[in-house]
Scaffold this active site. Structure first.
Site: not given
Length: 466
Positions: A128, A183, A186-187, A190
């Site tokens: 990232s 990940k 995480h996105n 986000e």
């Protein structure tokens, strides 16, 4: 030059940036791209780093250029392209060679590939930080065996971002697809963080009549406080920028139709499988999907009129609402990761994940230091119950409630902030309304229910048995 220490396939934007980062940190790297001219151009423009880059024109040439046991990073599009590349590499690799998929892979694909009995070693790795992060220090979330991480960890920690205390933002998350799962979440966070910022931006623009420049000043001031983060920082910058063609604020010239690559949607889908409530992230995904329906939205306004009315809220109240929304969103994300650890048998280190996100990645923020500390105290405790964040929530909750209530009354859509508030209100309600749902289910389907008094009768008086 002696043989390269590592190889990389795929010299697109992210791959080229990562290759230069690796070379800059002192590791000779062999590179290959399906289009030979791309490889040649990359090497020709590598400047002072060209001496550490070995351009190759065939897969076989790439493999021969790397010292044994070989390590090769794939930076190719997720999905079938990865499987095709693994198949193409198979004839050239030995059993102790290691291939790292560093793309935005679906963690289910990484699980499948890890279990498929590939004739070489395999590691999944979430990266990232965009192009800038890949070039100068990304956040790295790896998934695979501890032995494979130990073998390549020195390179990955060297090229990763570094937190303020100097620790690398790179770590092994767990086995198989654990890195790509983290990940993915995480996105999802986000998506939600961006949506909440956009919602507050919309209140200032449409409800309070602020110009883009005025909004930039507000964001800039927030970036000096608890909301200090990469996303608030760039929000201040994009609202300050002027369009070189019209000299109007750049943000005012951009069509309000948001794109997405699917990772936020994957997060929402997987959360349903895990029975992990993440309504802020789900609302953010929904909002992007609605943004894409531009023609329908225009028709809706033509038929029903614009909903937004004037609203007057102090910047400090909006800031506090965003602080509360951010905490609620991250609490949901970490809770989902914990649910995945239990479901997939992964030993996911929640405070370690928070630390990996402190620098390099898109959601990096000052608040993650405190989140890491709170999760280290009690990883099983929901983040909103940690004393530090419970106090913050109590302090900011009136502002969040005021913002959501005022926005709803004035017709301003705040799907993510409102969803966070509704989740929190449910989470602090000891006796909710699911007893009605259980009664309904028993009435039409004889599904049964649990009783408060312990009486051994799992059905209501509406059934045939009564």
């Amino acid at each position: 030059m002696s043989q390269a220490e590592i190889g990389l396939i795929g010299l697109g934007t992210m791959g080229a940036a990562l290759a230069l980062n690796i070379a800059e940190k002192g590791f000779p790297i062999a590179v290959w791209n399906r289009t030979t001219e791309v490889t040649r151009r990359f090497h020709a423009t590598a400047g002072d780093l060209a001496d550490r880059v070995v351009p190759t024109e065939t897969l076989e040439g790439l493999v021969k250029a790397i010292a044994k046991p070989r390590t090769i990073i794939l930076m190719v599009p997720a999905g079938q392209a990865v499987d095709d590349q693994l198949d193409a590499l198979t004839p050239y690799l030995d059993s102790d060679d290691l291939v790292i998929d560093a793309g935005n892979a679906d963690f289910h694909d990484t699980n499948r590939r890890s279990a498929a009995g590939l004739p070489f070693r395999f590691l999944g790795m979430g990266v990232s930080g965009g192009e800038e992060g890949a070039r100068h220090g990304p956040s790295i979330m790896a998934g695979g065996s501890a032995d494979d991480w130990d073998r390549i960890g020195n390179v990955l920690t060297a090229i990763s971002a570094k937190a303020e205390d100097g620790s690398p933002c790179a770590a092994r998350m767990g086995d198989a697809g654990a890195g790509h799962f983290v990940k993915m979440v995480h996105n999802g966070i986000e998506y939600a963080d961006m949506q909440m910022i956009a919602e507050v931006y919309g209140l200032m623009r449409d409800g309070m009549g602020k110009s883009a420049g005025d909004i930039s000043t507000v964001f800039d001031s927030w970036n000096a406080g608890p909301l200090q983060s990469y996303l608030i920082e760039i929000s201040a910058k994009v609202t300050a920028a002027n369009d070189p063609h019209s000299d109007k604020p750049m943000v005012d010239m951009i069509l309000d139709r948001a794109g997405q690559k699917g990772t936020g949607r994957w997060t929402a889908i997987e959360a349903q499988h895990l029975a992990a409530p993440i309504p802020v992230i789900e609302a953010a995904v929904m909002a992007r999907n609605v943004s894409a329906r531009l023609d329908e939205r225009q028709a809706g306004q033509a038929r029903f009129g614009a909903s937004a009315q004037a609203i007057d809220l102090p910047a400090e109240t909006l800031e506090q609402a965003l602080i509360a929304g951010k905490i609620l969103c991250y609490a949901q994300g970490f809770s989902m990761i914990d649910a995945a650890a239990k479901s997939f048998g992964w030993s996911l280190d929640l405070p370690g994940i928070a630390r990996v996100w402190r620098a390099g990645c898109i959601i990096r923020s000052a608040m993650l230091n405190d989140m890491a500390d709170a999760l280290a105290e009690d990883p099983a405790r929901n983040l909103v119950m940690a004393p530090y964040f419970a106090d913050l929530i109590e302090s900011a909750l009136p502002a969040l409630r005021q913002v959501v209530a005022s926005a709803i009354a004035a017709g301003h859509p705040l799907p993510a902030l409102a969803s966070g508030l509704m989740w929190f209100d449910m989470m602090r309600t000891a006796r909710g309304t699911a007893n009605m749902i259980q009664a309904q289910r028993d009435f039409f389907g004889a599904h049964g229910f649990e009783r408060l008094d312990g009486v051994d009768d799992k059905h209501g008086p509406w059934g045939a048995s009564h």
